[in-house]
Design an enzyme around this catalytic site. Structure first.
Site, PDB file in Angstrom:
ATOM      1  N   GLU A  56       0.822  -1.204   0.000  1.00 56.53           N
ATOM      2  CA  GLU A  56       0.000   0.000   0.000  1.00 56.53           C
ATOM      3  C   GLU A  56       0.863   1.264   0.000  1.00 56.53           C
ATOM      4  O   GLU A  56       0.556   2.244  -0.693  1.00 56.53           O
ATOM      5  CB  GLU A  56      -0.920   0.009   1.223  1.00 56.53           C
ATOM      6  N   PRO A 255       6.558 -15.025  -2.567  1.00 59.85           N
ATOM      7  CA  PRO A 255       5.436 -15.365  -1.680  1.00 59.85           C
ATOM      8  C   PRO A 255       4.856 -14.128  -1.013  1.00 59.85           C
ATOM      9  O   PRO A 255       5.550 -13.137  -0.775  1.00 59.85           O
ATOM     10  CB  PRO A 255       6.075 -16.303  -0.648  1.00 59.85           C
ATOM     11  N   ARG A 256       3.565 -14.203  -0.696  1.00 59.95           N
ATOM     12  CA  ARG A 256       2.896 -13.104   0.001  1.00 59.95           C
ATOM     13  C   ARG A 256       3.537 -12.853   1.355  1.00 59.95           C
ATOM     14  O   ARG A 256       3.688 -11.711   1.798  1.00 59.95           O
ATOM     15  CB  ARG A 256       1.409 -13.441   0.168  1.00 59.95           C
ATOM     16  N   GLY A 295       8.732  -5.203  -0.238  1.00 59.90           N
ATOM     17  CA  GLY A 295       8.967  -3.908  -0.849  1.00 59.90           C
ATOM     18  C   GLY A 295       9.629  -3.935  -2.208  1.00 59.90           C
ATOM     19  O   GLY A 295      10.018  -2.885  -2.727  1.00 59.90           O
ATOM     20  N   GLU A 296       9.772  -5.127  -2.819  1.00 58.99           N
ATOM     21  CA  GLU A 296      10.457  -5.224  -4.103  1.00 58.99           C
ATOM     22  C   GLU A 296       9.568  -5.765  -5.218  1.00 58.99           C
ATOM     23  O   GLU A 296      10.067  -6.074  -6.306  1.00 58.99           O
ATOM     24  CB  GLU A 296      11.695  -6.117  -3.980  1.00 58.99           C
ATOM     25  N   PRO A 321      -5.011  -7.256 -10.329  1.00 63.03           N
ATOM     26  CA  PRO A 321      -4.450  -7.408 -11.673  1.00 63.03           C
ATOM     27  C   PRO A 321      -3.956  -6.073 -12.229  1.00 63.03           C
ATOM     28  O   PRO A 321      -3.312  -6.045 -13.274  1.00 63.03           O
ATOM     29  CB  PRO A 321      -5.643  -7.912 -12.483  1.00 63.03           C
ATOM     30  N   GLU A 323      -1.730  -3.879 -11.101  1.00 57.98           N
ATOM     31  CA  GLU A 323      -0.291  -3.643 -11.040  1.00 57.98           C
ATOM     32  C   GLU A 323       0.461  -4.386 -12.143  1.00 57.98           C
ATOM     33  O   GLU A 323       1.269  -3.784 -12.857  1.00 57.98           O
ATOM     34  CB  GLU A 323       0.237  -4.008  -9.654  1.00 57.98           C
TER      35      GLU A 323
END
Length: 402
Positions: A56, A255-256, A295-296, A321, A323
């Site tokens: 975010e 991964p999330r 952050g990447e 979708p 992004e």
């Protein structure tokens, strides 16, 4: 509202114990604890912008830069729920951006926070609708603006069961929703239509893009973005099949939750594919790159021509979708996309995405979609979702409160 506030007092002690436990385990510091309780050096007269975590906050960067460009003397007090997101904001290196951990949604800490910082306005990114935060800000005459607001059907149903939903909607100054569906759900929950701002999805707004760090050919690089438990195994199975047919293929597995890195590394090892781990600084001269950092994600989208969107092979509602479309990626997804039903429907109908129900479907798409097909799908995705929204149009609409 009274009942909610009463509950926050009941649970205050257990929450405080949990925070002190984090400090004792050195996962956070006493400074972090003080910030969560509303303390910290005052930053008077700034705009207060709250973003939950790295994703975010990253999406809000263009908005922050636009607001700062409008007024070079302006300062932005950024609050986040996580230390990693706080570090991300600090890492931008702009002295006008001051980063803090967000105060808990408890009246005592929030009153101290508001009294100490005296923000001009509160800008909330996406869907961080904390009742005490909103109510106490409005009580002090601080405008509360929700930007890029997302309200899924599931979330709307939960909010509708709460008696305080209409009270909260009445206290929100204005809302800029991500899409028409979210906008309609906010109105159904009690938001006055007169309080709607131009729609925006911050993740499609122009951002300062980082260079792709891997140097792999984009057309033969596949990204599995924000995967959840239960998705990594079928993704790896699919990639192993596709790689056997096209040895030039490479996979970035992001991964999330990076804390799952070790278990995912075990799954990769079972496939017989070589892998490198981003957090370990391993060189990416392998078939699978385990991107277990925060952050990447912007880098990984920039690196891949083909992208599988996580949270869609398991029932998590699917991630955005917008992004990957903004990065000109061809999109693959599973059947669970309730968070963005309309967007995925438009993508599938116009050829901007492919629904893959299992590992076999994923393997076929990974194997068959070359550079020409990826380019065609990426353009179809941008056509289906529309052009990026104009930040200037939104900031113009907000100007009277800022």
């Amino acid at each position: 509202m009274t009942a909610y506030r009463f509950l926050t007092y009941i649970f205050a002690l257990p929450v405080l114990i949990a925070l002190v436990w984090r400090v004792s385990r050195r996962s956070e510091s006493w400074v972090h604890l003080r910030q969560r309780l509303g303390g910290g050096a005052p930053v008077e007269g700034a705009l207060w912008l709250h973003a939950a975590s790295n994703g975010e906050l990253t999406s809000a960067r263009a908005l922050i830069e636009t607001l700062l460009a409008e007024n070079p003397e302006r300062r932005v007090l950024v609050t986040t729920n996580t230390v990693s997101a706080q570090d991300l904001a600090v890492g931008w290196g702009d002295p006008r951006i001051i980063a803090r951990l967000a105060p808990l949604d408890h009246a005592l800490g929030l009153r101290g926070f508001l009294r100490r910082h005296k923000p001009h306005a509160l800008l909330i990114v996406e869907n961080e609708l904390w009742p005490n935060r909103i109510a106490l800000a409005r009580r002090r005459g601080i405008p509360v603006i929700v930007i890029g607001a997302r309200m899924s059907q599931r979330s709307a149903a939960r909010w509708a069961k709460l008696s305080l939903a209409r009270q909260i909607m009445a206290q929100i100054t204005a809302v800029s929703a991500q899409d028409a569906e979210s906008e309609a759900r906010f109105v159904e929950l009690g938001l006055a239509e007169s309080r709607l701002l131009p729609r925006i999805n911050l993740k499609t707004a122009p951002q300062a893009r980082s260079a792709a760090p891997l140097g792999w050919p984009r057309a033969s690089t596949i990204l599995a973005a924000s995967t959840h438990e239960g998705e990594d195994a079928p993704v790896l199975e699919a990639f192993a099949r596709a790689h056997a047919a096209r040895p030039e293929l490479r996979l970035i597995l992001a991964p999330r939750h990076p804390r799952r890195s070790a278990e995912i590394a075990t799954l990769i090892a079972r496939t017989g594919l070589r892998h490198a781990t981003r957090s370990m600084g391993d060189p990416p001269d392998v078939e699978v790159y385990l991107a277990d950092t925060l952050g990447e994600m912007d880098n990984w989208y920039a690196s891949a021509g083909l992208c599988f969107i996580g949270g869609s092979l398991v029932d998590k509602g699917g991630h955005t979708p917008f992004e990957p479309a903004a990065h000109h990626c061809a999109i693959l997804h599973g059947p669970y996309v309730s968070n963005f039903t309309a967007a995925y429907g438009a993508l599938d109908a116009q050829g901007g995405a492919i629904l893959c129900r299992n590992a076999a479907g994923l393997a076929e798409a990974m194997r068959d979609l070359g550079v020409a097909e990826q380019t065609q799908m990426a353009q179809a995705a941008r056509d289906a979702l529309g052009p990026p929204e104009d930040l200037e149009r939104l900031t113009e609409a907000m100007r009277r409160w800022l």
